[in-house]
Design an enzyme around this catalytic site. Structure first.
Site, mmCIF file in Angstrom:
data_model
loop_
_atom_site.group_PDB
_atom_site.id
_atom_site.type_symbol
_atom_site.label_atom_id
_atom_site.label_comp_id
_atom_site.label_asym_id
_atom_site.label_seq_id
_atom_site.Cartn_x
_atom_site.Cartn_y
_atom_site.Cartn_z
ATOM 1 N N ASN A 103 0.885 -1.172 0.000
ATOM 2 C CA ASN A 103 0.000 0.000 0.000
ATOM 3 C C ASN A 103 0.922 1.221 0.000
ATOM 4 O OD1 ASN A 103 -1.755 2.075 0.477
ATOM 5 N ND2 ASN A 103 -2.336 1.427 2.549
ATOM 6 N N TRP A 104 1.015 1.841 -1.155
ATOM 7 C CA TRP A 104 1.938 2.984 -1.278
ATOM 8 C C TRP A 104 1.425 4.242 -0.601
ATOM 9 C CZ3 TRP A 104 3.934 2.956 -7.081
ATOM 10 C CH2 TRP A 104 4.864 1.906 -7.222
ATOM 11 N N LYS A 105 0.143 4.256 -0.225
ATOM 12 C CA LYS A 105 -0.470 5.464 0.352
ATOM 13 C C LYS A 105 -0.220 6.644 -0.589
ATOM 14 C CE LYS A 105 -0.120 3.241 4.794
ATOM 15 N NZ LYS A 105 0.015 3.323 6.242
ATOM 16 N N HIS B 142 -9.437 1.399 4.851
ATOM 17 C CA HIS B 142 -8.162 1.546 5.564
ATOM 18 C C HIS B 142 -8.363 2.459 6.770
ATOM 19 C CE1 HIS B 142 -4.025 2.596 6.519
ATOM 20 N NE2 HIS B 142 -3.687 1.497 5.880
ATOM 21 N N GLU C 1 -6.703 4.816 7.906
ATOM 22 C CA GLU C 1 -6.454 6.240 7.638
ATOM 23 C C GLU C 1 -7.689 6.880 7.000
ATOM 24 O OE1 GLU C 1 -2.780 5.618 5.533
ATOM 25 O OE2 GLU C 1 -1.835 5.055 7.418
ATOM 26 N N GLU D 249 -5.185 -4.893 10.528
ATOM 27 C CA GLU D 249 -4.136 -3.899 10.769
ATOM 28 C C GLU D 249 -4.389 -3.182 12.087
ATOM 29 O OE1 GLU D 249 -2.199 -2.660 6.773
ATOM 30 O OE2 GLU D 249 -3.838 -1.290 7.174
ATOM 31 N N GLY E 32 2.848 2.272 10.767
ATOM 32 C CA GLY E 32 3.816 3.359 10.624
ATOM 33 C C GLY E 32 4.565 3.704 11.891
ATOM 34 N N SER F 156 3.699 -2.225 10.173
ATOM 35 C CA SER F 156 5.158 -2.301 10.333
ATOM 36 C C SER F 156 5.749 -3.651 9.908
ATOM 37 C CB SER F 156 5.569 -1.956 11.772
ATOM 38 O OG SER F 156 5.166 -0.626 12.083
ATOM 39 N N GLY G 89 2.951 -1.143 4.193
ATOM 40 C CA GLY G 89 3.006 0.280 3.881
ATOM 41 C C GLY G 89 4.425 0.718 3.548
ATOM 42 N N GLY G 90 5.087 1.341 4.514
ATOM 43 C CA GLY G 90 6.414 1.937 4.302
ATOM 44 C C GLY G 90 7.406 1.029 3.590
HETATM 45 P P1 13P Z 1 3.212 0.376 7.599
HETATM 46 O O1 13P Z 1 3.684 -0.918 6.985
HETATM 47 O O2 13P Z 1 3.961 1.573 7.095
HETATM 48 O O3 13P Z 1 3.152 0.285 9.086
HETATM 49 O O4 13P Z 1 1.712 0.604 7.099
HETATM 50 C C1 13P Z 1 0.797 -0.430 7.212
HETATM 51 C C2 13P Z 1 -0.413 -0.077 6.445
HETATM 52 O O5 13P Z 1 -1.161 0.816 6.829
HETATM 53 C C3 13P Z 1 -0.677 -0.792 5.200
HETATM 54 O O6 13P Z 1 -1.951 -0.554 4.735
#
Ligand code: 13P
Length: 248
Positions: free
Chosen positions: A9-11, A94, A96, A166, A172, A212, A233-234
């Site tokens: 997930n590149w956000k 998600h 967020e 999640e 993050g 993470s 994510g990251g």
């Molecule tokens: P991180 O891997 O950066 O913690 O993010 C997880 C996430 O929200 C994937 O959708």
């Protein structure tokens, strides 16, 4: 046996040029995996990603969609629009989006139905806050979110859904749920699905862990009995690091 699905997930990251470069770098690094590889990219990167990923085993997804097909919804993108450019997956609900953009269990449910109506595969996110966790409410929260998200779906749709567990406090933050904790939460979700849709359906649903995930903890997490891969994510923003997670 359920397969493992690893989705990035590149956000709100990456420009079209970076997307093309990334996929060209990633493709040879993951070409031999038995795991499914998905990249969920910003809307503006989707078409570039789909063209660049042609002929590879990398599938492309979006990060959100509207539940209506079309209409006066300025700035929104529908499932039909995503499907028209060959997008295959879409992240729905998600944390967020729940936190910053008023996404509710009700809109999540409407979006899932619209995704299926347009042959998109939804990746549905559920997870508890730190406060809820500390109050011992994790199982209650995530099973309720799951139940409401899936409300009114047919068995064959539920079977084809991807759920991403999640925990919000792990996103993050560099804090990962322990593999046992994550596995137990995912079992709670699977049991809830079994109660409503039966054991057969529940044993087929892919349930990922997210929060993470990195190359150093992927193997431990993804080797657990009920964790069917991850939503990353990251660590999905660097092709080499992401390839190590895919090839855990
Ligand atoms: P991180 O891997 O950066 O913690 O993010 C997880 C996430 O929200 C994937 O959708």
């Amino acid at each position: 046996m359920r397969k493992k699905i690893i989705a990035g997930n590149w956000k709100m990251n990456m420009l079209p040029g970076e997307t093309i470069e990334f996929i060209n770098e990633l493709a040879p690094l993951v070409k031999n995996t038995e795991n499914e590889v998905i990249l969920c990219v910003p809307y503006t990167d989707l078409f570039y990603a789909i063209l660049t990923a042609q002929g590879t085993n990398i599938k492309i997804g979006a990060q959100n969609m509207h539940y209506e097909e079309k209409g006066a919804y300025t700035g929104e993108v529908s499932a039909q629009m995503l499907k028209a450019i060959n997008v295959e997956y879409v992240i729905i609900g998600h944390s967020e989006r729940r936190q910053y953009y008023n996404e509710t269990d009700e809109t999540v449910n409407k979006k899932i139905k619209s995704a299926f109506a347009n042959n998109l595969k939804p990746i549905v996110c559920v997870g508890e806050t730190l406060e809820e966790r500390e109050e011992g409410k994790t199982a209650e929260i995530i099973t309720k979110q799951t139940e409401l998200a899936l409300n009114g779906l047919k068995n064959d749709e539920v079977e084809n859904i991807i759920i991403a567990y999640e925990p919000i406090w792990a996103i993050g933050t560099g804090k990962t749920a322990t593999s046992d904790d994550a596995n137990n939460s995912i079992k709670e979700i699977r049991n809830k699905i079994a109660q409503i849709y039966g054991q057969n359906v529940a044993s087929r649903v892919i349930i990922q862990y997210g929060g993470s995930v990195k190359s150093t903890n992927a193997k431990e997490l993804f080797s657990m009995s009920d964790i069917d891969g991850g939503l990353v994510g990251g660590a999905s923003l660097k092709a080499e690091e992401f390839s190590k997670i895919v090839n855990f």
